[in-house]
Design a protein around this motif. Structure first.
Motif, PDB file in Angstrom:
ATOM      1  N   VAL A  27      -1.485   7.870   1.067  1.00  0.00           N
ATOM      2  CA  VAL A  27      -0.774   6.589   0.624  1.00  0.00           C
ATOM      3  C   VAL A  27      -1.554   6.113  -0.670  1.00  0.00           C
ATOM      4  O   VAL A  27      -2.726   6.467  -0.892  1.00  0.00           O
ATOM      5  N   ALA A  28      -0.849   5.271  -1.602  1.00  0.00           N
ATOM      6  CA  ALA A  28      -1.543   4.558  -2.762  1.00  0.00           C
ATOM      7  C   ALA A  28      -1.475   3.162  -2.294  1.00  0.00           C
ATOM      8  O   ALA A  28      -0.601   2.665  -1.734  1.00  0.00           O
ATOM      9  N   GLY A  29      -2.554   2.386  -2.491  1.00  0.00           N
ATOM     10  CA  GLY A  29      -2.504   1.011  -2.021  1.00  0.00           C
ATOM     11  C   GLY A  29      -3.414   0.169  -3.082  1.00  0.00           C
ATOM     12  O   GLY A  29      -4.343   0.648  -3.793  1.00  0.00           O
ATOM     13  N   PRO A  30      -3.026  -1.009  -3.248  1.00  0.00           N
ATOM     14  CA  PRO A  30      -3.752  -2.162  -4.148  1.00  0.00           C
ATOM     15  C   PRO A  30      -5.211  -2.354  -3.665  1.00  0.00           C
ATOM     16  O   PRO A  30      -5.533  -2.599  -2.421  1.00  0.00           O
ATOM     17  N   MET A  31      -6.072  -2.625  -4.601  1.00  0.00           N
ATOM     18  CA  MET A  31      -7.669  -2.986  -4.193  1.00  0.00           C
ATOM     19  C   MET A  31      -7.864  -4.170  -5.335  1.00  0.00           C
ATOM     20  O   MET A  31      -7.711  -4.065  -6.534  1.00  0.00           O
ATOM     21  N   THR A  32      -7.997  -5.264  -4.860  1.00  0.00           N
ATOM     22  CA  THR A  32      -7.959  -6.609  -5.547  1.00  0.00           C
ATOM     23  C   THR A  32      -9.005  -7.344  -4.925  1.00  0.00           C
ATOM     24  O   THR A  32      -9.582  -7.422  -3.855  1.00  0.00           O
ATOM     25  N   ARG A  33      -9.343  -8.700  -5.409  1.00  0.00           N
ATOM     26  CA  ARG A  33     -10.193  -9.714  -5.070  1.00  0.00           C
ATOM     27  C   ARG A  33      -9.277 -10.759  -3.925  1.00  0.00           C
ATOM     28  O   ARG A  33     -10.095 -11.364  -3.474  1.00  0.00           O
ATOM     29  N   THR A  34      -7.960 -10.780  -4.417  1.00  0.00           N
ATOM     30  CA  THR A  34      -7.307 -11.863  -3.460  1.00  0.00           C
ATOM     31  C   THR A  34      -6.112 -11.264  -2.767  1.00  0.00           C
ATOM     32  O   THR A  34      -5.491 -10.137  -3.227  1.00  0.00           O
ATOM     33  N   VAL A  35      -5.602 -11.890  -1.694  1.00  0.00           N
ATOM     34  CA  VAL A  35      -4.468 -11.292  -1.130  1.00  0.00           C
ATOM     35  C   VAL A  35      -3.224 -11.560  -1.930  1.00  0.00           C
ATOM     36  O   VAL A  35      -2.342 -10.622  -1.798  1.00  0.00           O
ATOM     37  N   ASP A  36      -3.060 -12.559  -2.715  1.00  0.00           N
ATOM     38  CA  ASP A  36      -2.059 -12.838  -3.428  1.00  0.00           C
ATOM     39  C   ASP A  36      -1.798 -11.729  -4.676  1.00  0.00           C
ATOM     40  O   ASP A  36      -0.703 -11.235  -4.900  1.00  0.00           O
ATOM     41  N   ASP A  37      -2.991 -11.472  -5.088  1.00  0.00           N
ATOM     42  CA  ASP A  37      -2.876 -10.227  -6.036  1.00  0.00           C
ATOM     43  C   ASP A  37      -2.522  -9.014  -5.534  1.00  0.00           C
ATOM     44  O   ASP A  37      -1.519  -8.268  -5.803  1.00  0.00           O
ATOM     45  N   ALA A  38      -2.824  -8.697  -4.043  1.00  0.00           N
ATOM     46  CA  ALA A  38      -2.479  -7.429  -3.635  1.00  0.00           C
ATOM     47  C   ALA A  38      -0.881  -7.619  -3.132  1.00  0.00           C
ATOM     48  O   ALA A  38      -0.217  -6.406  -3.515  1.00  0.00           O
ATOM     49  N   ALA A  39      -0.503  -8.765  -2.995  1.00  0.00           N
ATOM     50  CA  ALA A  39       0.963  -8.848  -2.749  1.00  0.00           C
ATOM     51  C   ALA A  39       1.817  -8.749  -4.043  1.00  0.00           C
ATOM     52  O   ALA A  39       3.002  -7.964  -4.070  1.00  0.00           O
ATOM     53  N   LEU A  40       1.118  -9.081  -4.873  1.00  0.00           N
ATOM     54  CA  LEU A  40       1.841  -9.221  -6.475  1.00  0.00           C
ATOM     55  C   LEU A  40       1.795  -7.618  -6.954  1.00  0.00           C
ATOM     56  O   LEU A  40       3.024  -7.226  -7.293  1.00  0.00           O
ATOM     57  N   MET A  41       0.899  -6.804  -6.515  1.00  0.00           N
ATOM     58  CA  MET A  41       0.997  -5.558  -6.821  1.00  0.00           C
ATOM     59  C   MET A  41       2.081  -4.652  -6.002  1.00  0.00           C
ATOM     60  O   MET A  41       2.742  -3.879  -6.340  1.00  0.00           O
ATOM     61  N   MET A  42       2.112  -5.089  -4.789  1.00  0.00           N
ATOM     62  CA  MET A  42       3.169  -4.534  -3.807  1.00  0.00           C
ATOM     63  C   MET A  42       4.323  -4.817  -4.372  1.00  0.00           C
ATOM     64  O   MET A  42       5.256  -3.847  -4.124  1.00  0.00           O
ATOM     65  N   SER A  43       4.746  -5.849  -4.731  1.00  0.00           N
ATOM     66  CA  SER A  43       6.021  -6.086  -5.238  1.00  0.00           C
ATOM     67  C   SER A  43       6.461  -5.075  -6.422  1.00  0.00           C
ATOM     68  O   SER A  43       7.612  -4.941  -6.683  1.00  0.00           O
ATOM     69  N   VAL A  44       5.674  -4.724  -7.055  1.00  0.00           N
ATOM     70  CA  VAL A  44       5.847  -3.826  -8.188  1.00  0.00           C
ATOM     71  C   VAL A  44       5.797  -2.307  -7.630  1.00  0.00           C
ATOM     72  O   VAL A  44       6.656  -1.342  -8.031  1.00  0.00           O
ATOM     73  N   LEU A  45       4.806  -1.920  -6.853  1.00  0.00           N
ATOM     74  CA  LEU A  45       4.573  -0.702  -6.394  1.00  0.00           C
ATOM     75  C   LEU A  45       5.702  -0.228  -5.347  1.00  0.00           C
ATOM     76  O   LEU A  45       5.874   1.168  -5.270  1.00  0.00           O
ATOM     77  N   ALA A  46       6.226  -1.121  -4.596  1.00  0.00           N
ATOM     78  CA  ALA A  46       6.884  -0.914  -3.368  1.00  0.00           C
ATOM     79  C   ALA A  46       8.459  -0.460  -3.720  1.00  0.00           C
ATOM     80  O   ALA A  46       9.403  -1.067  -3.365  1.00  0.00           O
ATOM     81  N   LYS A  47       8.763   0.419  -4.826  1.00  0.00           N
ATOM     82  CA  LYS A  47      10.020   0.760  -5.010  1.00  0.00           C
ATOM     83  C   LYS A  47      10.173   2.247  -4.990  1.00  0.00           C
ATOM     84  O   LYS A  47       9.420   3.105  -5.292  1.00  0.00           O
ATOM     85  N   PRO A  48      11.352   2.796  -4.324  1.00  0.00           N
ATOM     86  CA  PRO A  48      11.661   3.964  -4.114  1.00  0.00           C
ATOM     87  C   PRO A  48      11.636   4.806  -5.314  1.00  0.00           C
ATOM     88  O   PRO A  48      11.493   4.533  -6.292  1.00  0.00           O
ATOM     89  N   ASP A  49      11.094   6.206  -5.191  1.00  0.00           N
ATOM     90  CA  ASP A  49      11.027   7.196  -6.061  1.00  0.00           C
ATOM     91  C   ASP A  49      11.255   8.602  -5.596  1.00  0.00           C
ATOM     92  O   ASP A  49      10.701   9.050  -4.533  1.00  0.00           O
ATOM     93  N   ARG A  50      12.286   9.140  -6.237  1.00  0.00           N
ATOM     94  CA  ARG A  50      12.864  10.380  -5.592  1.00  0.00           C
ATOM     95  C   ARG A  50      11.924  11.637  -5.539  1.00  0.00           C
ATOM     96  O   ARG A  50      11.905  12.583  -4.808  1.00  0.00           O
ATOM     97  N   ARG A  51      10.791  11.639  -6.328  1.00  0.00           N
ATOM     98  CA  ARG A  51       9.478  12.580  -6.323  1.00  0.00           C
ATOM     99  C   ARG A  51       8.865  12.584  -4.881  1.00  0.00           C
ATOM    100  O   ARG A  51       8.272  13.566  -4.574  1.00  0.00           O
ATOM    101  N   ASP A  52       9.064  11.581  -4.149  1.00  0.00           N
ATOM    102  CA  ASP A  52       8.356  11.563  -2.758  1.00  0.00           C
ATOM    103  C   ASP A  52       9.338  11.649  -1.687  1.00  0.00           C
ATOM    104  O   ASP A  52      10.260  10.611  -1.559  1.00  0.00           O
ATOM    105  N   GLY A  53       9.362  12.711  -1.169  1.00  0.00           N
ATOM    106  CA  GLY A  53      10.547  12.763   0.195  1.00  0.00           C
ATOM    107  C   GLY A  53      10.175  12.050   1.090  1.00  0.00           C
ATOM    108  O   GLY A  53      10.998  11.912   2.047  1.00  0.00           O
ATOM    109  N   MET A  54       8.784  11.300   1.275  1.00  0.00           N
ATOM    110  CA  MET A  54       8.521  10.539   2.377  1.00  0.00           C
ATOM    111  C   MET A  54       8.858   8.865   1.693  1.00  0.00           C
ATOM    112  O   MET A  54       8.656   8.024   2.519  1.00  0.00           O
TER     113      MET A  54
END
Length: 473
Positions: free
Chosen positions: A218-245
């Motif tokens: 998996v890929a995941g956020p690395m930040t100093r705060t939980v709010d920033d990790a959640a902000l990154m996830m709001s951007v990263l967690a979008k489907p992409d057809r290149r990943d069959g999973m």
């Protein structure tokens, strides 16, 4: 006035969270260009000591920051990360940059396109100013690499930042901006976050599309705060057809991190069943975290680990064979450029039978099957991230023994194979002030709940030590 003296009065721009940066841009208190220049100046002070970056591109970043500044000043910015500096791990492709995978054996060819996580960050307006270092093929939890210089831990330059997202963790702890992207197949965002005092989420498999996809990766956020990790996830967690999973579209409200602990059932896992012995300082931090939740109204009880020697050794065999498959295709001279520890480890894969390798792969399913029943009786699980507080920068792993390479990942690797979301967050420090992480694991797909539990823990854990400052010489 020194950086140390000003840090108590006013937060330096390079130390701002992404959430606060965006608020400052919106209020026109400062611009993306001003933030970037502070980040670059801070990097100049730190980088000679920690060596966290690869493909550093300050000029390209300045152009992107200028464009972002113009959008904010004209009122045209609508992107969630517009102007926020971000780094991306070596092995996540970014267009026009070679992907060495941390090893000198890789032929350096510019990537033709951004991998899904990089694409999402760029689309969101983030300024990708550099890639970050990693060990050979990502198969070490260390800052040691045959391609990159040795990456060191900002908290103590004698110590290892961990890995394989080594540079990302070092950059985050040193204050190279707020957002850093890593990958994790056995603990590779959580372990370095543990040793560098960061927040790092290993999402449920498929929550963040990745290319190339692989079992547990998996890929995941690395930040100093939980709010920033959640902000990154709001951007990263979008489907992409290149990943069959890749998981289907969702309506997760990533900013909704309010989750009262009262009446939650929480398990405390102190003995995974195999691996290195748990050091007292680490145990004390994990127990203290559990007691903090208990004090907030959760029902906490200790649970028994399910990892076995057969599981850990089987996974070792599978991964050795997997890497040997790649290395065996190289000419001997090229293969010999691999980090000796990694080459020694992978060569043993040549001696494994097909049945050995299949048995090894099957342990990934055994971990998944063993993990699932835990969550029939609990809502969340608390555990250490690493059994050890720290280890020397020059070592390939805490034991530094290719015959026993994975004794330190027994707390982290099961959740890659079981596909559960798991987060590392700083829980305390040893007597010398070195950070010690705590892991919070949730049911499969409960990424938001895990973030919310970590957010609650940010309040429960109490005051944190100041982030490290660059050496004066």
């Amino acid at each position: 006035m020194s950086e140390e003296e000003t840090s108590d009065a006013v937060t330096a721009l390079h130390d701002l969270s992404a959430v606060d940066m965006i608020a400052g841009f919106r209020a026109q208190q400062f611009t993306p260009s001003e933030v970037l220049e502070e980040v670059l100046a801070h990097i100049a002070r730190w980088e000679p000591h920690i060596k966290a970056l690869y493909a550093f591109d300050p000029d390209g970043a300045r152009d992107a920051a200028k464009a972002s500044t113009e959008r904010w000043q004209s009122g045209e910015s609508s992107k969630p990360l517009d102007g926020v500096p971000v780094t991306i791990k070596d092995n996540i492709a970014t267009k026009g940059v070679a992907v060495p995978l941390g090893t000198t054996t890789t032929r350096l060819v510019a990537a033709e396109a951004d991998a899904p996580p990089a694409a999402r960050l760029r689309e969101a307006g983030a300024i990708i100013f550099s890639k970050t270092t990693m060990p050979d093929f990502g198969m070490l939890s260390s800052g040691l690499s045959s391609f990159h210089p040795l990456t060191r831990n900002p908290w103590d330059l004698r110590q290892n930042p961990g890995g394989s997202s080594a540079g990302a963790a070092a950059a985050g702890a040193a204050g190279y901006g707020p957002l850093h992207l890593g990958t994790d197949i056995g603990g590779s965002v959580r372990l370095p976050a543990c040793w560098c005092g960061l927040v790092a989420l290993k999402p449920s498999l498929g929550r963040v599309p990745i290319d190339p996809p692989y079992v547990g990766r998996v890929a995941g956020p690395m930040t100093r705060t939980v709010d920033d990790a959640a902000l990154m996830m709001s951007v990263l967690a979008k489907p992409d057809r290149r990943d069959g999973m890749s998981l289907p579209p969702n309506d997760i409200h990533w900013k909704t991190l309010d989750k009262p602990a009262r009446k939650l059932r929480i398990g405390l896992l102190l003995d995974p069943g195999v691996g290195q012995a748990l050091e007292k300082d680490v145990r004390d931090v994990a127990v203290k975290a559990a007691k903090a939740f208990e004090g907030a109204g959760a029902v906490v009880h200790e649970v028994k680990g399910f990892m076995t020697r057969e599981m850990l050794d089987g996974l070792d065999n599978f991964w050795r064979a997997r890497l040997w498959d790649d290395l065996s295709k190289l000419p001997a001279a090229e293969r010999g450029k691999t980090l000796p520890y990694i080459l020694n480890w992978a060569e043993a894969g040549a001696k494994l039978s097909g049945v050995d390798v299949i048995r090894g792969f099957n342990t990934t399913m055994a971990m998944r099957a063993a993990a699932a029943p835990l969550f029939a009786d609990i809502d969340y699980l608390i555990s250490p991230v690493s059994p050890v507080v720290k280890f020397a920068a020059e070592l390939a792993s805490p034991l530094n023994d290719p015959a026993r390479p994975f004794e330190h990942i027994a707390y982290t690797v099961p959740w890659n194979m079981a596909e559960n979301p798991a987060i590392s967050i700083n829980g305390g420090y040893d007597a010398e002030g070195f950070p010690i992480g705590v892991q919070i694991i949730g049911r499969r797909f409960d990424d938001l709940g895990v973030l919310a539990m970590a957010k609650a823990f940010e309040t429960l854990r109490g005051a944190q030590r100041p982030w490290p400052c660059p050496p004066k010489s």
